[in-house]
Enzyme design. Structure first.
Site, PDB file in Angstrom:
ATOM      1  CG  HIS A  40      91.598  56.130   1.309  1.00 12.14           C
ATOM      2  ND1 HIS A  40      92.253  55.116   1.966  1.00 12.14           N
ATOM      3  CD2 HIS A  40      91.173  55.595   0.128  1.00 12.14           C
ATOM      4  CE1 HIS A  40      92.252  54.017   1.210  1.00 12.14           C
ATOM      5  NE2 HIS A  40      91.591  54.277   0.094  1.00 12.14           N
TER       6      HIS A  40
ATOM      7  NE  ARG B 233      97.475  54.650   3.446  1.00 12.80           N
ATOM      8  CZ  ARG B 233      97.058  54.390   2.214  1.00 12.80           C
ATOM      9  NH1 ARG B 233      97.875  54.559   1.187  1.00 12.80           N
ATOM     10  NH2 ARG B 233      95.821  53.999   1.989  1.00 12.80           N
TER      11      ARG B 233
ATOM     12  CG  ASP C 154      91.281  56.281  -3.597  1.00 16.29           C
ATOM     13  OD1 ASP C 154      91.119  57.416  -3.106  1.00 16.29           O
ATOM     14  OD2 ASP C 154      92.191  55.517  -3.226  1.00 16.29           O
ATOM     15  CD  GLU C 155      91.094  51.487  -2.381  1.00 13.28           C
ATOM     16  OE1 GLU C 155      91.378  50.342  -2.755  1.00 13.28           O
ATOM     17  OE2 GLU C 155      91.844  52.175  -1.672  1.00 13.28           O
TER      18      GLU C 155
ATOM     19  CD1 TRP D   7      92.317  54.286  -9.112  1.00 15.68           C
ATOM     20  CD2 TRP D   7      93.243  52.462  -8.215  1.00 15.68           C
ATOM     21  NE1 TRP D   7      91.482  53.843  -8.124  1.00 15.68           N
ATOM     22  CE2 TRP D   7      92.028  52.721  -7.551  1.00 15.68           C
ATOM     23  CE3 TRP D   7      94.000  51.358  -7.819  1.00 15.68           C
ATOM     24  CZ2 TRP D   7      91.537  51.907  -6.516  1.00 15.68           C
ATOM     25  CZ3 TRP D   7      93.523  50.548  -6.793  1.00 15.68           C
ATOM     26  CH2 TRP D   7      92.305  50.831  -6.151  1.00 15.68           C
TER      27      TRP D   7
ATOM     28  CD1 TRP E 164     100.213  52.816  -4.352  1.00 14.14           C
ATOM     29  CD2 TRP E 164      99.262  54.255  -2.914  1.00 14.14           C
ATOM     30  NE1 TRP E 164      99.239  53.508  -5.026  1.00 14.14           N
ATOM     31  CE2 TRP E 164      98.643  54.395  -4.164  1.00 14.14           C
ATOM     32  CE3 TRP E 164      98.833  55.065  -1.849  1.00 14.14           C
ATOM     33  CZ2 TRP E 164      97.617  55.315  -4.400  1.00 14.14           C
ATOM     34  CZ3 TRP E 164      97.817  55.968  -2.081  1.00 14.14           C
ATOM     35  CH2 TRP E 164      97.215  56.088  -3.337  1.00 14.14           C
TER      36      TRP E 164
ATOM     37  CG  ASP F 208      95.042  57.264   2.823  1.00 14.02           C
ATOM     38  OD1 ASP F 208      94.151  56.571   3.351  1.00 14.02           O
ATOM     39  OD2 ASP F 208      95.322  57.191   1.616  1.00 14.02           O
TER      40      ASP F 208
ATOM     41  CD  GLU G 194      99.804  50.870   1.763  1.00 15.06           C
ATOM     42  OE1 GLU G 194     100.756  51.140   0.984  1.00 15.06           O
ATOM     43  OE2 GLU G 194      98.615  50.907   1.416  1.00 15.06           O
TER      44      GLU G 194
HETATM   45  C1  ACM Z   1      94.408  53.521  -4.933  1.00  9.66           C
HETATM   46  O1  ACM Z   1      95.325  52.705  -5.095  1.00  9.66           O
HETATM   47  N1  ACM Z   1      93.519  53.341  -3.960  1.00  9.66           N
HETATM   48  C2  ACM Z   1      94.256  54.671  -5.793  1.00  9.66           C
END
Ligand code: ACM
Ligand code: ZN
Length: 529
Positions: A261, A160, A324-325, A391, A466, A189, A468
């Site tokens: 991601h 990010r 993830d996600e 997480w 993270w 990502d 961002e």
């Molecule tokens: C995450 O925060 N998507 C691992």
């Protein structure tokens, strides 16, 4: 009788006051397992003090000498020698636990015996904290220490926002000073691919650069800064960082996100997606529907080729595959994904992700490595050998540990250090959200809700950063410190936390951070939470 008890009371008060005066405190973070200080006497360490290196403990000794150079403001490092008695002597003894150490301080000098090289390094880190905050004076006494968890991690998102090699080394220095031993490097990502892969130069040529960056939280109307943003590490730079970390007893666990991601990779190589449409390197934060196709063999070949190079670069046994996600919208409409599900007898798209993860895990195992992933890897039916990073909360971790999988606890509400530190958020700049004051981390029991059997599978604890809203290492430092002081207590000294001493210790650590040139947030010290 009354008179007698008053005399007794006064005497007791005086004894307490005198012992308070002479009780010597050790302001070390994380708390050592055993501390016994003598009532008086200090050994003075100066830049002239020699380090006597036994059992080839050159590396920890050299690192310590370098750190001391910065603290003493001297031009030359402290001298290392193989012989001599007076000074700081370092050696090993296999009777001491791995990463553990014993330190004896007397008028004869300082003796540090590590269970291994890392143990010597951690003993020297303890010594460093003491002498930096105590004008070189180290109280006579004995310390024995060892960690609670074998995995003590911190994560850094460089996708990010990108951090230079020098910045990452600073991050590593801060982790090492807190006795952490894992850096989870989030290298890819949606918003940028940051690791050179020789087989696919497009990944960094095209995928490392986004057109612009979202301004603020992206509330309507959204606007962007109009400035191209990018950066990546060459393989040579990666090797340099891996070596730098290893010299500080930190293993770097690289993360290559899959199958979600991955929009930056899809921008570089559109054939990785289901519909092969050109997408941009993402300029939004959050979760994008553009993910890798799990139905085409070319995706698996790509992932294996990337991982082959990653394995060459990173000696870590654990390799992080994200997981993830990953929205399944594209897979539902994709003939390849649907055909793969049919061919493999899979009932739904979650299981298709489980299939991809299991296949990649087998590839890693064949290559002598092990897989770690975010807790979504549980959703499609996890294998018995994967390590799970919990997480989304603690439930995934508990479930995986009960099943016998290794687990790293990193629940978002306690471990995302990019969250605000105070409720008022005053002076904190714009951050992603959340609220994790120092005290909350310090009070956290990572074993909460677990059976004794499950506890045995908790290999460690990790905090995450993270990026961002973290555009520079200065900001990262402010988010990390002083909260890493609480986190490392959970990681290294889970059973010896003490509410009555932590504030005093952190006041001392604040001086330590300043001496190291690291920025530290003021909130905890001002009583703001
Ligand atoms: C995450 O925060 N998507 C691992
Ligand atoms: Zn597909």
């Amino acid at each position: 009788m009354k008179q007698l008890s008053r005399i007794a009371f006064v005497a007791l008060t005086m004894i307490l006051m005198i012992s308070e005066l002479y009780a010597r405190e050790l302001n070390v973070v994380p708390e050592p397992a055993y501390v016994d200080l003598e009532a008086e006497g200090d050994y003075l360490v100066t830049e002239k003090t020699r380090i006597i290196v036994v059992d080839e403990m050159w590396n920890p000794a050299e690192r310590f000498a370098e750190d001391m150079m910065a603290h003493f403001g001297s031009e030359r490092p402290m001298r290392l020698t193989k012989h001599g008695n007076k000074g700081i002597k370092v050696r090993t003894d296999s009777c001491i636990a791995a990463e553990g150490y014993e330190m004896t301080v007397s008028c004869d000098g300082i003796l540090i015996i590590g269970g291994d090289e890392a143990g010597v390094y951690y003993g020297l880190q303890t010594l460093r904290q003491i002498l930096v905050t105590n004008e070189g004076r180290v109280p006579y006494g004995f310390i024995a220490d060892e960690p609670s968890f074998s995995y003590r991690g911190a994560h850094l998102d460089v996708a990010r926002h990108f951090f230079s090699v020098e910045d990452v080394k600073t991050y590593i220095d801060i982790l090492a000073a807190h006795k952490l031993n894992r850096l989870h490097w989030h290298l890819t990502d949606d918003q940028g691919w940051r690791i050179e892969i020789k087989a696919y130069p497009e990944l960094t040529e095209l995928g490392s650069m986004r057109k612009e960056t979202l301004v603020g939280h992206g509330l309507e109307p959204k606007w962007w800064d109009g400035t191209p943003y990018g950066g990546y590490y060459t393989q040579e730079e990666i090797r340099d960082v891996v070596k730098y970390a290893a010299e500080r007893y930190i293993t770097i666990i690289p993360e290559i996100e899959m199958p979600g991601h991955a929009q930056a990779a899809l921008h570089a190589l559109p054939w990785l997606g289901c519909n092969e449409q050109k997408v941009e390197v993402w300029t939004m934060w959050g979760v994008t529907p553009e993910v890798m196709c799990a139905g085409k063999e070319t995706t698996y070949t790509f992932l294996e080729n990337v991982l082959k190079e990653v394995i060459e670069l990173f000696p870590s046994e654990l390799i992080h595959i994200g997981g993830d996600e990953c929205p399944k919208d594209r897979w539902k409409e994709c003939e390849h994904c649907q055909a793969m599900m049919k061919a493999q007898g899979l009932e739904n798209e979650e299981q298709l992700q489980g299939y991809l993860v299991a296949r990649i895990e087998q590839f890693l195992i064949k290559n002598g490595r092990r897989m770690i992933g975010w807790d979504e890897i549980l959703d499609g039916g996890v294998t018995e050998t994967a390590t799970v990073m919990s997480w989304r909360g603690i439930k995934g971790g508990i479930y995986a540990a009960e099943r016998g999988n290794d687990v790293v606890m990193t629940p978002m509400k306690l471990c995302y250090l990019n969250f605000y530190q105070t409720e008022s958020r005053e002076g904190e700049g714009l951050q992603i959200g959340g609220h994790i004051p120092f005290e909350m981390i310090y009070a956290w029991d990572p074993y909460e809700g677990m059976s004794d059997e499950a506890k045995r599978h908790i290999i460690g604890v990790q905090c995450n950063m993270w990026s961002e809203y973290l555009k520079s290492m200065d900001w990262v430092e402010v988010m990390l410190l002083p909260r890493l002081g609480a986190m490392c207590e959970v990681q290294w000294a889970v059973d010896r936390r003490d509410e009555s001493t932590i504030r005093r210790k952190m006041e001392s650590m604040r001086k330590f951070y300043e001496a190291c040139g690291w920025r530290c947030a003021p909130y905890y010290f001002d009583g703001r939470k």
